[in-house]
Design a protein around this motif. Structure first.
Motif, PDB file in Angstrom:
ATOM      1  N   VAL A 259       0.847  -1.202   0.000  1.00 36.69           N
ATOM      2  CA  VAL A 259       0.000   0.000   0.000  1.00 36.69           C
ATOM      3  C   VAL A 259       0.884   1.254   0.000  1.00 36.69           C
ATOM      4  O   VAL A 259       0.635   2.204  -0.745  1.00 36.69           O
ATOM      5  N   TYR A 260       1.962   1.215   0.797  1.00 42.46           N
ATOM      6  CA  TYR A 260       2.877   2.359   0.844  1.00 42.46           C
ATOM      7  C   TYR A 260       3.512   2.610  -0.525  1.00 42.46           C
ATOM      8  O   TYR A 260       3.529   3.735  -1.027  1.00 42.46           O
ATOM      9  N   ARG A 261       4.020   1.549  -1.129  1.00 46.56           N
ATOM     10  CA  ARG A 261       4.707   1.708  -2.424  1.00 46.56           C
ATOM     11  C   ARG A 261       3.748   2.143  -3.520  1.00 46.56           C
ATOM     12  O   ARG A 261       4.098   2.948  -4.388  1.00 46.56           O
ATOM     13  N   ILE A 262       2.539   1.588  -3.509  1.00 48.31           N
ATOM     14  CA  ILE A 262       1.558   1.961  -4.537  1.00 48.31           C
ATOM     15  C   ILE A 262       1.204   3.439  -4.384  1.00 48.31           C
ATOM     16  O   ILE A 262       1.162   4.182  -5.365  1.00 48.31           O
ATOM     17  N   CYS A 263       0.988   3.857  -3.139  1.00 50.32           N
ATOM     18  CA  CYS A 263       0.652   5.264  -2.891  1.00 50.32           C
ATOM     19  C   CYS A 263       1.805   6.169  -3.316  1.00 50.32           C
ATOM     20  O   CYS A 263       1.600   7.193  -3.967  1.00 50.32           O
ATOM     21  N   GLN A 264       3.017   5.765  -2.968  1.00 46.39           N
ATOM     22  CA  GLN A 264       4.209   6.534  -3.317  1.00 46.39           C
ATOM     23  C   GLN A 264       4.290   6.734  -4.836  1.00 46.39           C
ATOM     24  O   GLN A 264       4.516   7.831  -5.323  1.00 46.39           O
ATOM     25  N   GLU A 285     -10.742   2.098   6.155  1.00 53.74           N
ATOM     26  CA  GLU A 285     -11.172   0.707   6.152  1.00 53.74           C
ATOM     27  C   GLU A 285     -12.655   0.679   5.874  1.00 53.74           C
ATOM     28  O   GLU A 285     -13.399   1.505   6.405  1.00 53.74           O
ATOM     29  N   SER A 286     -13.087  -0.263   5.031  1.00 56.89           N
ATOM     30  CA  SER A 286     -14.536  -0.432   4.866  1.00 56.89           C
ATOM     31  C   SER A 286     -14.799  -1.867   4.443  1.00 56.89           C
ATOM     32  O   SER A 286     -14.140  -2.390   3.536  1.00 56.89           O
ATOM     33  N   ASN A 287     -15.747  -2.508   5.093  1.00 55.96           N
ATOM     34  CA  ASN A 287     -16.099  -3.912   4.798  1.00 55.96           C
ATOM     35  C   ASN A 287     -14.894  -4.834   4.728  1.00 55.96           C
ATOM     36  O   ASN A 287     -14.729  -5.578   3.772  1.00 55.96           O
ATOM     37  N   ARG A 288     -14.045  -4.761   5.713  1.00 51.02           N
ATOM     38  CA  ARG A 288     -12.863  -5.627   5.774  1.00 51.02           C
ATOM     39  C   ARG A 288     -11.944  -5.445   4.578  1.00 51.02           C
ATOM     40  O   ARG A 288     -11.272  -6.376   4.132  1.00 51.02           O
ATOM     41  N   HIS A 289     -11.979  -4.244   4.025  1.00 49.13           N
ATOM     42  CA  HIS A 289     -11.043  -3.895   2.966  1.00 49.13           C
ATOM     43  C   HIS A 289     -10.320  -2.607   3.358  1.00 49.13           C
ATOM     44  O   HIS A 289     -10.928  -1.722   3.944  1.00 49.13           O
ATOM     45  N   LEU A 290      -9.057  -2.567   3.011  1.00 45.68           N
ATOM     46  CA  LEU A 290      -8.304  -1.335   3.191  1.00 45.68           C
ATOM     47  C   LEU A 290      -8.379  -0.596   1.858  1.00 45.68           C
ATOM     48  O   LEU A 290      -8.042  -1.163   0.815  1.00 45.68           O
ATOM     49  N   GLU A 291      -8.865   0.650   1.900  1.00 51.05           N
ATOM     50  CA  GLU A 291      -9.052   1.373   0.640  1.00 51.05           C
ATOM     51  C   GLU A 291      -8.171   2.613   0.588  1.00 51.05           C
ATOM     52  O   GLU A 291      -8.040   3.323   1.582  1.00 51.05           O
ATOM     53  N   LEU A 292      -7.605   2.836  -0.590  1.00 50.57           N
ATOM     54  CA  LEU A 292      -6.727   3.992  -0.779  1.00 50.57           C
ATOM     55  C   LEU A 292      -7.152   4.745  -2.035  1.00 50.57           C
ATOM     56  O   LEU A 292      -7.374   4.135  -3.087  1.00 50.57           O
ATOM     57  N   PHE A 293      -7.305   6.049  -1.899  1.00 55.05           N
ATOM     58  CA  PHE A 293      -7.578   6.891  -3.066  1.00 55.05           C
ATOM     59  C   PHE A 293      -6.447   7.900  -3.201  1.00 55.05           C
ATOM     60  O   PHE A 293      -6.081   8.540  -2.214  1.00 55.05           O
ATOM     61  N   VAL A 294      -5.908   8.046  -4.392  1.00 55.09           N
ATOM     62  CA  VAL A 294      -4.960   9.122  -4.658  1.00 55.09           C
ATOM     63  C   VAL A 294      -5.548   9.931  -5.814  1.00 55.09           C
ATOM     64  O   VAL A 294      -5.710   9.422  -6.913  1.00 55.09           O
ATOM     65  N   ARG A 295      -5.908  11.199  -5.528  1.00 58.32           N
ATOM     66  CA  ARG A 295      -6.661  11.972  -6.508  1.00 58.32           C
ATOM     67  C   ARG A 295      -5.977  13.301  -6.820  1.00 58.32           C
ATOM     68  O   ARG A 295      -5.476  13.971  -5.910  1.00 58.32           O
ATOM     69  N   ASP A 296      -5.928  13.646  -8.097  1.00 61.04           N
ATOM     70  CA  ASP A 296      -5.456  14.989  -8.445  1.00 61.04           C
ATOM     71  C   ASP A 296      -6.417  15.585  -9.462  1.00 61.04           C
ATOM     72  O   ASP A 296      -7.145  14.858 -10.144  1.00 61.04           O
ATOM     73  N   GLU A 297      -6.460  16.887  -9.532  1.00 61.33           N
ATOM     74  CA  GLU A 297      -7.347  17.545 -10.492  1.00 61.33           C
ATOM     75  C   GLU A 297      -6.524  18.119 -11.632  1.00 61.33           C
ATOM     76  O   GLU A 297      -6.767  19.228 -12.103  1.00 61.33           O
ATOM     77  N   GLY A 336      -7.900  16.279 -19.062  1.00 54.43           N
ATOM     78  CA  GLY A 336      -8.351  17.546 -18.483  1.00 54.43           C
ATOM     79  C   GLY A 336      -9.197  17.417 -17.242  1.00 54.43           C
ATOM     80  O   GLY A 336      -9.638  18.407 -16.692  1.00 54.43           O
ATOM     81  N   LYS A 337      -9.445  16.163 -16.793  1.00 47.80           N
ATOM     82  CA  LYS A 337     -10.338  16.012 -15.637  1.00 47.80           C
ATOM     83  C   LYS A 337      -9.655  15.339 -14.457  1.00 47.80           C
ATOM     84  O   LYS A 337     -10.308  14.858 -13.533  1.00 47.80           O
ATOM     85  N   GLY A 338      -8.336  15.274 -14.493  1.00 50.92           N
ATOM     86  CA  GLY A 338      -7.625  14.711 -13.344  1.00 50.92           C
ATOM     87  C   GLY A 338      -7.586  13.188 -13.354  1.00 50.92           C
ATOM     88  O   GLY A 338      -8.119  12.539 -14.257  1.00 50.92           O
ATOM     89  N   THR A 339      -6.932  12.658 -12.354  1.00 48.41           N
ATOM     90  CA  THR A 339      -6.725  11.222 -12.266  1.00 48.41           C
ATOM     91  C   THR A 339      -7.017  10.736 -10.855  1.00 48.41           C
ATOM     92  O   THR A 339      -6.691  11.413  -9.887  1.00 48.41           O
ATOM     93  N   THR A 340      -7.655   9.568 -10.756  1.00 48.97           N
ATOM     94  CA  THR A 340      -7.838   8.937  -9.452  1.00 48.97           C
ATOM     95  C   THR A 340      -7.292   7.516  -9.518  1.00 48.97           C
ATOM     96  O   THR A 340      -7.608   6.772 -10.437  1.00 48.97           O
ATOM     97  N   VAL A 341      -6.427   7.190  -8.554  1.00 45.98           N
ATOM     98  CA  VAL A 341      -5.974   5.810  -8.428  1.00 45.98           C
ATOM     99  C   VAL A 341      -6.690   5.232  -7.215  1.00 45.98           C
ATOM    100  O   VAL A 341      -6.679   5.838  -6.142  1.00 45.98           O
ATOM    101  N   TYR A 342      -7.350   4.106  -7.403  1.00 47.36           N
ATOM    102  CA  TYR A 342      -8.101   3.493  -6.314  1.00 47.36           C
ATOM    103  C   TYR A 342      -7.544   2.100  -6.052  1.00 47.36           C
ATOM    104  O   TYR A 342      -7.363   1.299  -6.969  1.00 47.36           O
ATOM    105  N   LEU A 343      -7.258   1.828  -4.789  1.00 43.74           N
ATOM    106  CA  LEU A 343      -6.746   0.501  -4.413  1.00 43.74           C
ATOM    107  C   LEU A 343      -7.625  -0.060  -3.315  1.00 43.74           C
ATOM    108  O   LEU A 343      -7.978   0.635  -2.361  1.00 43.74           O
ATOM    109  N   SER A 344      -7.984  -1.328  -3.468  1.00 41.21           N
ATOM    110  CA  SER A 344      -8.767  -1.987  -2.422  1.00 41.21           C
ATOM    111  C   SER A 344      -8.096  -3.318  -2.094  1.00 41.21           C
ATOM    112  O   SER A 344      -7.833  -4.124  -2.979  1.00 41.21           O
ATOM    113  N   VAL A 345      -7.803  -3.526  -0.810  1.00 42.77           N
ATOM    114  CA  VAL A 345      -7.100  -4.749  -0.390  1.00 42.77           C
ATOM    115  C   VAL A 345      -7.893  -5.437   0.716  1.00 42.77           C
ATOM    116  O   VAL A 345      -8.239  -4.795   1.716  1.00 42.77           O
TER     117      VAL A 345
END
Lengths: 357, 150
Positions: A259-264, A285-297, A336-345
């Motif tokens: 999770v650290y490396r993916i976020c990095q 955390e949600s439903n026994r999943h660790l969720e990560l969002f990295v968002r830019d506009e 032109g609308k940014g990027t979101t990276v979503y990770l669920s573990v």
């Protein structure tokens, strides 16, 4: 070419039917098996084969496990047997086989006699081809891993050479010169040397943290993120807004690292290519999943046909890391609308660690 | 000398040579010799405030380390997309051509003057020489013109 008689052609066809390495089935309009050649017999489980020969079973469904459609790997929707309009001149089908379990075959299915409604179903074993492909893929992976390793070593080596060694040499020169200095000059030189040494300590610390942040092992994801984002802000002038709902929760070692490396990687991609001055990171955390969002506009990109600006390995590496810990990675972006990276573990509670804390 | 107005010096310089950005990065011995963009004129972003560089890092860091002026006539050609982000001031100010000039105190680089344009090719050797010869011997508390090896 010599004209051959019908009889000769018949003989050829029968020989081909009997000796072909391809499995051949003849079917009627209802999809009932009329005949099968020896290669086909070799594929099917003996018990099923017996039932077919006795006429108690006559359908392909007894050993077919579905074909590969646009949507699914093994699907029965729009079955090739019941869909005369569909093009089934070449497709992939999964069969339950003798000794080898469910394996894929390259298949073709078409009508050969419209009057009596006779169809032919031919199969070629794909195992060998798949193995070759798998080997090819594995070799490419190894090659890329080695290249990435070398690149990382080059980076570290350069960092050591350019900053650490140079500063040490300059300190050494300062020390040598100081022997010949007057007292007031000496004092100034010493304070400058102190500065160089302090910077050197900072450099070595940065290299070490970059290789593997100790805070990740000692204090967990949130603390490691905070340290890293502070560094990003200072180095690149870009603010990372961290919203963490996991406080000091600890997770399995491999999950925290991934999770650290993916976020990095996701944050660095935004720094490099998005052209923004802020990035939002959300972890919960949600439903026994660790969720990560990295968002830019920022600039965003076309996910269908991205223009590769870097090595093109970044996203690939993130996906690989996510898969290794059973997670999934999604990338949402538009020009032109940014990027979101979503990770669920998926995370399991660890009874042992719970007792410890 | 204590009250030298760096901002107006930068603005004058920028206007006189029709440039888009002029900025001064300063070494801070009290902050472990960190380098920060302390004065700026013509900026379009506030990112520069957050940037903390060290000798050898970023555009100002390279000039501090080498003690030599750096003239890049076309940023996009010189840096690849994968390298440009190591020079955040160029990214946030969308600088396409620039010169970064060392300022000295006691023969050590203590500040870096950045003069840049958002047009590629606007800054070049000719313009750099013109600006360089135009600089006074002293800018505030810094000495100019001790270009090592130039």
């Amino acid at each position: 070419m010599i004209q051959i008689t019908n009889e000769k052609m018949m003989a050829f066809l029968i020989k081909m039917y009997e000796n072909s390495s391809e499995a051949i089935f003849f079917l009627d309009g209802e999809g009932e098996i009329l005949a099968l050649n020896p290669s086909a017999e070799q594929i099917i489980n003996p018990s099923v084969l017996e039932a077919i020969q006795q006429g108690t079973i006559s359908s392909l469904c007894s050993f077919c496990r579905g074909y590969t459609s646009d949507e699914e790997l093994m699907s029965c929707t729009n079955c090739y047997l019941k869909n005369p309009e569909g093009d089934f001149s070449s497709f992939q089908v999964y069969l339950e086989t003798r000794n080898k379990g469910v394996i894929p075959y390259a298949a073709s299915y078409y009508q050969i006699d419209p009057e009596q409604e006779i169809f032919v179903f031919m199969l070629r074993d794909l195992t060998l081809q798949f193995k070759t492909q798998e080997n090819l893929y594995k070799n490419q992976m190894v090659k890329q891993t080695i290249e990435a390793q070398e690149l990382e070593r080059k980076r570290i080596s350069r960092e050591l050479h350019d900053s650490v060694v140079q500063d040490l040499v300059s300190t050494l020169v300062d020390l040598r010169v100081s022997k010949y200095l007057k007292e007031d000059e000496l004092r100034e030189r010493i304070s400058e040397t102190e500065g160089t040494l302090n910077r050197l300590i900072e450099d070595v610390r940065n290299i070490s943290v970059f290789l593997r942040p100790a805070s990740l092992d000692d204090l967990g994801l949130e603390a490691a993120f905070r340290t890293h984002f502070k560094w990003i802000e200072k180095t690149y002038g870009i603010r990372v807004n961290l919203k963490s709902m996991i406080s000091q929760m600890r997770y399995r070692h491999d999950i925290e690292t991934a999770v650290y490396r993916i976020c990095q990687e996701a944050v660095l991609n935004a720094v490099k290519y998005a052209g923004i001055s802020e990035i939002d990171v959300y972890i919960a955390e949600s439903n026994r999943h660790l969720e990560l969002f990295v968002r830019d506009e920022g600039e965003g990109f076309n996910t269908e046909s991205p223009t590769i600006k870097g090595t093109g390995l970044g996203v690939f590496g993130m996906t690989e890391r996510a898969e290794l810990i059973g997670g999934k990675l999604r990338l949402y972006s538009e020009q032109g609308k940014g990027t979101t990276v979503y990770l669920s573990v998926p995370i399991q509670l660890q009874p042992k660690e719970r007792v410890e804390t | 000398m204590e009250h030298f107005h760096y901002e107006s010096f930068l603005e004058q310089l920028r206007n006189e040579f029709e440039l888009d950005v002029a900025a001064l990065a300063v070494c801070l011995p009290e902050e472990n010799h960190a380098i920060r963009w302390k004065y700026i004129s013509g900026n379009i972003s506030e990112n520069y405030r957050r940037i903390v560089l060290y000798s050898g890092k970023g555009t100002a860091g390279l000039v501090v380390k080498t003690g030599k002026a750096r003239i890049i006539e076309n940023v996009k050609e010189y840096y690849s997309a994968g390298n440009l982000y190591e020079h955040p001031i160029l990214v946030s100010e969308k600088i396409e051509s620039f010169a970064a000039i060392p300022f000295f105190k006691n023969q050590r680089v203590c500040a870096v003057l950045l003069v840049g344009s958002r047009t590629a090719g606007k800054m070049n050797q000719v313009l750099f020489q013109e600006i360089f010869s135009h600089l006074p011997e002293k800018v505030g508390s810094y000495d100019t013109g001790e270009l090592i090896g130039n």
